[in-house]
Scaffold this motif. Structure first.
Motif, mmCIF file in Angstrom:
data_model
loop_
_atom_site.group_PDB
_atom_site.id
_atom_site.type_symbol
_atom_site.label_atom_id
_atom_site.label_comp_id
_atom_site.label_asym_id
_atom_site.label_seq_id
_atom_site.Cartn_x
_atom_site.Cartn_y
_atom_site.Cartn_z
ATOM 1 N N LEU A 82 77.246 69.180 43.586
ATOM 2 C CA LEU A 82 76.424 69.525 44.661
ATOM 3 C C LEU A 82 76.085 68.239 45.485
ATOM 4 O O LEU A 82 75.924 68.689 46.531
ATOM 5 N N TRP A 134 65.979 66.141 31.987
ATOM 6 C CA TRP A 134 64.863 67.094 31.686
ATOM 7 C C TRP A 134 63.547 66.362 32.121
ATOM 8 O O TRP A 134 62.927 67.251 33.155
ATOM 9 N N TYR A 145 63.776 66.593 36.352
ATOM 10 C CA TYR A 145 64.624 67.840 36.750
ATOM 11 C C TYR A 145 64.100 68.082 38.542
ATOM 12 O O TYR A 145 64.871 68.031 39.083
ATOM 13 N N ARG A 146 62.712 67.900 38.483
ATOM 14 C CA ARG A 146 62.343 68.393 39.787
ATOM 15 C C ARG A 146 62.703 67.450 40.912
ATOM 16 O O ARG A 146 63.253 67.564 42.018
ATOM 17 N N LEU A 154 66.481 67.633 41.568
ATOM 18 C CA LEU A 154 66.797 68.945 42.110
ATOM 19 C C LEU A 154 66.561 68.825 43.857
ATOM 20 O O LEU A 154 67.484 69.079 44.464
ATOM 21 N N LEU A 155 65.315 68.369 43.941
ATOM 22 C CA LEU A 155 65.106 68.172 45.414
ATOM 23 C C LEU A 155 66.046 67.245 46.137
ATOM 24 O O LEU A 155 66.401 67.497 47.209
ATOM 25 N N HIS A 181 80.226 76.097 39.396
ATOM 26 C CA HIS A 181 79.643 76.523 40.729
ATOM 27 C C HIS A 181 80.390 77.558 41.279
ATOM 28 O O HIS A 181 79.703 78.517 42.095
ATOM 29 N N THR A 239 78.099 80.931 39.193
ATOM 30 C CA THR A 239 76.632 81.305 39.426
ATOM 31 C C THR A 239 75.923 80.903 40.513
ATOM 32 O O THR A 239 76.604 80.073 41.211
ATOM 33 N N GLU A 240 74.722 81.378 40.591
ATOM 34 C CA GLU A 240 73.734 80.921 41.959
ATOM 35 C C GLU A 240 72.471 80.525 41.393
ATOM 36 O O GLU A 240 71.616 80.569 41.963
ATOM 37 N N ARG A 241 72.519 79.944 40.491
ATOM 38 C CA ARG A 241 71.414 79.206 39.691
ATOM 39 C C ARG A 241 71.715 77.962 39.133
ATOM 40 O O ARG A 241 72.588 77.799 38.504
ATOM 41 N N LEU A 242 70.703 76.950 39.375
ATOM 42 C CA LEU A 242 71.112 75.399 38.978
ATOM 43 C C LEU A 242 71.196 75.476 37.429
ATOM 44 O O LEU A 242 72.023 74.786 36.927
ATOM 45 N N THR A 243 70.173 75.887 36.809
ATOM 46 C CA THR A 243 69.948 75.958 35.196
ATOM 47 C C THR A 243 71.109 76.429 34.829
ATOM 48 O O THR A 243 71.671 76.125 33.698
ATOM 49 N N MET A 261 73.989 76.995 36.124
ATOM 50 C CA MET A 261 75.509 76.252 36.464
ATOM 51 C C MET A 261 75.156 75.011 35.347
ATOM 52 O O MET A 261 76.339 74.704 34.817
ATOM 53 N N PHE A 301 73.870 75.677 47.867
ATOM 54 C CA PHE A 301 73.320 75.309 46.548
ATOM 55 C C PHE A 301 72.909 76.462 45.862
ATOM 56 O O PHE A 301 72.617 77.534 46.478
ATOM 57 N N PRO A 302 73.181 76.295 44.529
ATOM 58 C CA PRO A 302 72.848 77.436 43.673
ATOM 59 C C PRO A 302 71.523 77.572 43.298
ATOM 60 O O PRO A 302 70.957 77.178 42.347
ATOM 61 N N ILE A 303 70.504 78.228 44.278
ATOM 62 C CA ILE A 303 69.292 78.367 44.234
ATOM 63 C C ILE A 303 68.884 79.844 44.934
ATOM 64 O O ILE A 303 69.623 80.118 45.917
ATOM 65 N N THR A 341 60.021 74.671 46.113
ATOM 66 C CA THR A 341 60.329 73.308 46.128
ATOM 67 C C THR A 341 59.417 72.616 47.180
ATOM 68 O O THR A 341 58.995 71.504 47.034
ATOM 69 N N PHE A 379 56.530 71.082 44.957
ATOM 70 C CA PHE A 379 56.887 70.041 44.023
ATOM 71 C C PHE A 379 55.924 68.970 44.105
ATOM 72 O O PHE A 379 55.665 68.126 43.315
ATOM 73 N N PRO A 409 60.558 74.549 36.580
ATOM 74 C CA PRO A 409 59.616 75.028 37.782
ATOM 75 C C PRO A 409 59.156 76.704 37.508
ATOM 76 O O PRO A 409 58.384 76.878 38.037
ATOM 77 N N PRO A 466 70.627 84.612 46.364
ATOM 78 C CA PRO A 466 70.793 83.272 46.757
ATOM 79 C C PRO A 466 70.710 83.036 48.208
ATOM 80 O O PRO A 466 70.999 83.913 48.902
#
Lengths: 320, 274
Positions: free
Chosen positions: A63, A176, A179-180, A183-184, A238, A241-245, A247, B102-104, B112, B115, B130, B157
């Motif tokens: 990513l 863990w 994570y935030r 991710l950011l 990748h 899925t469209e979700r990070l967790t 993925m 991005f997968p979000i 976010t 955050f 989150p 997405p």
């Protein structure tokens, strides 16, 4: 003190091996047979651990578009390992210093010269790698060098397994707990900065994690092929899925599957374990690329074809 | 002895952004030269200037992404880094700056924006995903999604959105921060008329609620109609004042934007999802 820790570590590994063998015991005999050897049991545990850590980290590598940086760091780790060996330090410290220096050097070259990122990376990591080859050539045998370059999971001993286990736990805890910020920073570094996060700290933290992972995988797939394990699982996930967790979980699953199947095939077909693991990962990617529900080639082809049929129908309707 | 409260009331309200003798450069090429600017709190400022005039550079310095060569910057009378940590500065990026692959999902993207504030939550909450954040964070997220009229897309997405929808998600993320200062980098570029109206009206409401709005834009029409003041910039400050005094041919010519006309309206892009 150290002795107690070592005994504890070995006890932990033996416990893990015992649990693992309970699972293997459920398999049919033909599949379970290779794992009656204790070296195969150790190899299996190592492969699972390495597949899981690499899978986890590969999400960030993919990513963040760090594939080439991962390649650079993994190569640059070689002189660090060699120098640490010379000085009698733990591998990990030398490897991390070398990895960090290389990434700082790449950044400096990029900022202060006309060179673009790819040239800066190529230059730095090949130079570091060459230095490593020269040093190791002086202090160790060629087989030793080959093991570092290509890994030898069948020969894994307790200390290396302990290091892998420790690195894996650390990587998992770090992802863990942070994570935030991770991710950011991966998603939008400017936003991370605007929210007052220390992006420099996150950047080098992520590089530290990457180095940790690379060192942990040294024994299994080796320096050269580790980058495949840092890209392929994440790239495969990748597409799905469209979700990070999600993925991350898929990526770990791909990493572990590739490691276990690769290990088994390497034993059965008597081929190099590192190569077999990476080839299985690549095969998993290929299957996903073809069959993924949204981003797969077949799905795309089908969508394009359906659109065309609709267009043609409209055209015919207009005609009549 | 306690100081009487009156003294506090008499102290002047600090400027939202204050910049003194600011110079900045990329690779030795100056972008900002000895810039002095003070943007008052609670006002809507439009920054206008040609490409490469240092508009985005000013934002980058406020966000701490870039270090100035010389000069002083304060936000609400304090170090910008401290203000960022307190969550007082929100930033809406240009669309190209964000990784849309991005997968979000849309709602996780807006989350976010919270955050920064989540750092104040109990530690065990921060250990959870989150998705299980304190309910009040989610309340803000849903409110902001409704404000930009994207509540029906919350689970999509972000890669599947159209241009105008992406802009609205970015705005919702900035709003979710509930900051006192909103920095917007070309919030109107490439959006259709409906989205443009929605964005501008929403910003007007933010301003009315006491927020300071600073937006970089090329759209002089909306700057004239909505902004309290216009800042003309091209490496140095060309002028600052009411839109009617700034957006005149003479001033625009001085900003080296001679020949600039209010940007012609393009046809609204087709929405991918009706």
């Amino acid at each position: 003190m150290m002795e107690i820790l070592e005994t504890l570590g070995i006890g932990l590994i033996d416990a893990l091996l015992w649990v693992l063998m309970l699972g293997v015991g459920l398999l049919p005999d033909t599949l379970a047979e290779p794992f009656s050897y204790s070296f195969m049991q150790r190899a299996l545990l190592t492969a699972i651990l390495v597949g899981a850590i690499c899978g986890l980290l590969s999400c960030f590598v993919v990513l963040k578009r760090w594939s080439l940086l991962g390649d650079a760091i993994s190569h640059a780790v070689l002189p660090g390992v060699a120098i640490a060996y010379l000085l009698g330090w733990p591998f990990f410290i030398g490897a991390f210093i070398a990895g960090a220096l290389t990434s700082v050097g790449i950044g400096a070259l990029e900022r202060h010269t006309r060179l673009k990122a790819d040239a800066a990376m190529g230059l730095m990591f090949t130079a570091a790698f060459a230095l490593g080859v020269v040093i190791i050539g002086k202090i160790a045998t060629n087989t030793h060098l080959m093991h570092i370059l290509f890994g030898n999971v069948l020969g894994v001993q307790y200390p290396a397994l302990l290091l892998t286990l420790f690195s894996g736990l650390l990587a998992l805890l770090a992802v863990w707990a942070f994570y935030r910020p991770l991710l950011l920073y991966t998603f939008d570094p400017m936003q991370a900065q605007a929210l007052g996060f220390n992006t420099g700290l996150i950047h080098y933290g992520l590089i530290l994690l990457l180095t940790l992972t690379i060192v942990a995988s040294l024994e299994t797939v080796g320096i050269i092929l580790v980058v495949a394990m840092l890209i392929t699982p994440g790239a495969t996930a990748h597409l799905l899925t469209e979700r990070l967790t999600t993925m991350m979980m898929l990526s770990v699953a791909v990493g572990v599957t590739a490691s276990v199947v690769g290990l088994y095939l390497s034993f059965r077909l008597d081929v190099a374990s590192g190569g077999a693991i990476v080839l299985v990962a690549a095969a998993l990617f290929l299957i996903t690329l073809l069959l993924a529900p949204r981003h797969g080639l077949l799905a795309r082809w089908w969508r394009a074809k359906r659109l065309k049929i609709i267009d043609e129908k409209k055209f015919i309707n207009q005609d009549s | 002895m306690r100081k009487p409260d009156v003294v506090l009331r008499l102290t002047p309200k600090p400027m939202a952004v204050e910049v003194k003798h600011l110079s900045a450069a990329y690779d030795g090429q100056p972008v900002l030269e000895d810039v002095d600017v003070a943007l008052p709190t609670g006002k809507w400022t439009a920054i206008i200037g040609p490409n490469g005039a240092g508009k985005s550079t000013l934002f980058r310095i406020l966000l701490g992404v870039m270090k100035p060569l010389r000069g002083e910057v304060t936000v609400h009378g304090e170090d910008p880094a401290r203000q960022r940590r307190l969550g007082h500065i929100a930033y809406m990026a240009q669309q190209e700056a964000v990784e849309w692959d991005f997968p979000i999902s849309v709602q996780d993207t807006v989350l976010t924006g919270r955050f920064g504030h989540m750092r104040g939550d109990p530690w065990w909450r921060q250990m959870l995903s989150p998705r299980w954040a304190e309910p009040h964070h989610w309340k803000v997220v849903h409110r902001c999604l409704e404000a930009v009229n994207m509540q029906d897309f919350a689970h999509r997405p972000i890669g599947a959105l159209s241009g105008g929808q992406k802009k609205r998600v970015l705005l919702a993320r900035a709003l979710a921060q509930e900051a006192r200062l909103l920095l917007l980098d070309e919030p109107l570029a490439g959006v259709d008329t409906a989205s443009e109206r929605l964005i501008l009206d929403l910003l007007a409401r933010q301003r009315a609620a006491g927020c300071t709005v600073v937006m970089v834009t090329h759209d002089m029409d909306s700057a004239r109609r909505y902004a309290d003041q216009v800042l003309l910039i091209n490496r140095t400050i060309v002028g600052m004042g009411a839109p009617d005094n700034m957006l005149v041919d003479e001033m625009l010519a001085r900003t080296a934007v001679a020949g600039w006309r209010p940007v012609a309206r393009r046809d609204p892009p087709l929405e991918a999802f009706p």
